[in-house]
Design an enzyme around this catalytic site. Structure first.
Site, PDB file in Angstrom:
ATOM      1  N   LYS A  37      -0.217  60.444 -36.611  1.00  0.00           N
ATOM      2  CA  LYS A  37      -0.860  58.950 -36.523  1.00  0.00           C
ATOM      3  C   LYS A  37      -1.569  58.959 -34.981  1.00  0.00           C
ATOM      4  CE  LYS A  37       3.373  56.686 -35.050  1.00  0.00           C
ATOM      5  NZ  LYS A  37       4.742  56.305 -35.731  1.00  0.00           N
ATOM      6  N   ARG A 130      14.084  47.593 -36.589  1.00  0.00           N
ATOM      7  CA  ARG A 130      12.940  47.719 -36.998  1.00  0.00           C
ATOM      8  C   ARG A 130      12.997  47.886 -38.481  1.00  0.00           C
ATOM      9  NH1 ARG A 130       7.900  51.725 -35.430  1.00  0.00           N
ATOM     10  NH2 ARG A 130       8.487  52.937 -37.355  1.00  0.00           N
TER      11      ARG A 130
END
Ligand SMILES: *Cc1c(COP(=O)(O)O)cnc(C)c1O
Length: 357
Positions: A37, A130
């Site tokens: 990414k 998260r």
């Protein structure tokens, strides 16, 4: 030549990937997922980590996985999917990470519609707060659905993510909890998962130091592209730190005062009240790259005499008075980069990406 440009030393990147792959292998961690990414799934860059011998390509965004389709390696969507993208997920990812039953159900339907089987990794939240199942009973509820109800899904593994939101540093006792989830599945259902994925670049410092038996995969982005593990920010032995370099061209170079010669000062282009140190008249260069491409805080000049002054959307101002040469318009300044600057420069369409091998 076009500027601004970011050069990418793919030979060094390949060596970083190979060194990490060997490190994991020597310590019983069977597979390495290269996280793509930070370079937006750029296939020319990914080719280097593939040559380095990684086992999976992993990304957060489906658009990046689309760019990586030419590679045979299995592709992982690591950000838990949006309900609105499940058709693309089963099309472009072999494996996705998940933590919501509603999404698993939708993935199963999408996979059925596509006549495919899709592999899922269930994420557990071990305190970083998260993504991931936080309660054990919710986790096992999802396991049962995937094993018994969702015929087009295969339970591929379990995973954890740490040091992203909560800044939790991976420790053996935390990763042991993940292994316990994998063992729990085996004990309850007689099913052995293929992947037990023990985190990102913040877990790699534990490899070879602690007994991580049971963990058989890591997903590495930062440490592969920059050489630094992310639990303590240390450069790891044998890795190249300067795969990436920004080069930007000087468009103005003049002597000017270091403080605006007026009393009526308001706010800068970003609504902030600037602060100026009065160093008298200084030689200042403007380079043609701005906050839209990269934040000044994340640029370190190769020339150690330079001082970064400020930035607007399209301009960056550098004090070159104490530089190693007498800079002129047209000269090019080079910068060392960190994770934040590599990410934003890769994302900016205005920055030329130049592969060096
Ligand atoms: C980004 C990401 C990674 C890779 O993190 P690095 O610190 O760059 O190694 C791993 N896992 C997940 C779920 C991610 O989102």
């Amino acid at each position: 030549m076009r500027y601004p440009r970011m050069t990418i030393n793919t030979k060094q990147l390949e060596e970083n990937a190979r060194t990490l792959k060997n490190l994991l292998q020597e310590n019983g961690i069977e597979t390495l997922a290269a996280v793509t990414k930070v370079y937006c799934g750029n296939p020319e860059v990914a080719a280097a980590v593939v040559r380095g011998g990684v086992d999976y390509l992993a990304d957060s965004r489906i658009q990046n996985l689309v760019r990586l389709q030419e590679f045979e390696l299995p592709k992982i969507l690591m950000r838990i999917p949006m309900l609105s993208e499940v058709d693309d997920v089963v099309k472009y990812a072999d494996i996705s990470f998940n933590s919501e039953i509603a999404t698993l159900k939708a993935l199963n339907e999408a996979a059925e519609k596509a006549g495919k089987n899709h592999k899922v990794v269930l994420m557990v939240d071990l305190g970083d707060l998260r993504e991931g199942f936080y309660k054990e009973e919710h986790f096992y509820e999802a396991v049962e659905l995937v094993l018994n109800e969702y015929k087009n899904l295969t339970l591929h593994g379990v995973g954890v993510n740490l040091t992203c939101y909560g800044a939790v540093i991976p420790k053996k006792y935390i990763l042991d909890e993940l292994v316990a989830y994998a063992k729990g599945i085996e004990e309850r259902y007689g099913y052995k998962v293929e992947m037990v994925s023990g985190g990102n670049s913040s877990s790699v410092y534990l490899v070879g130091k602690e007994d991580l038996s049971g963990i058989n995969n890591l997903r590495l982005g930062e440490v592969m592209v920059l050489g630094t593990e992310s639990a303590y920010g240390e450069l790891m032995e044998g890795l190249h730190p300067d795969v990436w370099t920004l080069e930007a061209q000087i468009i103005e170079c003049k002597e000017k005062p270091s403080v605006p010669p007026h009393e009526d000062l308001g706010r800068d282009a970003f609504g902030r009240k600037p602060h100026f140190d009065d160093l008298g008249v200084r030689k200042r260069a403007i380079i043609a790259v701005g906050k839209q491409d990269v934040d000044i805080e994340h640029l370190v000049p190769h020339d150690e005499g330079l001082r970064m002054l400020g930035q607007s959307s399209d301009h960056t101002i550098v004090d070159v008075t104490d530089g190693e040469k007498d800079y002129q318009v047209g000269d090019v300044l080079k910068f060392h980069l960190d994770y934040v600057s590599v990410l934003s420069l890769n994302t900016s369409e205005y920055v030329e990406k130049v592969i060096e091998s």
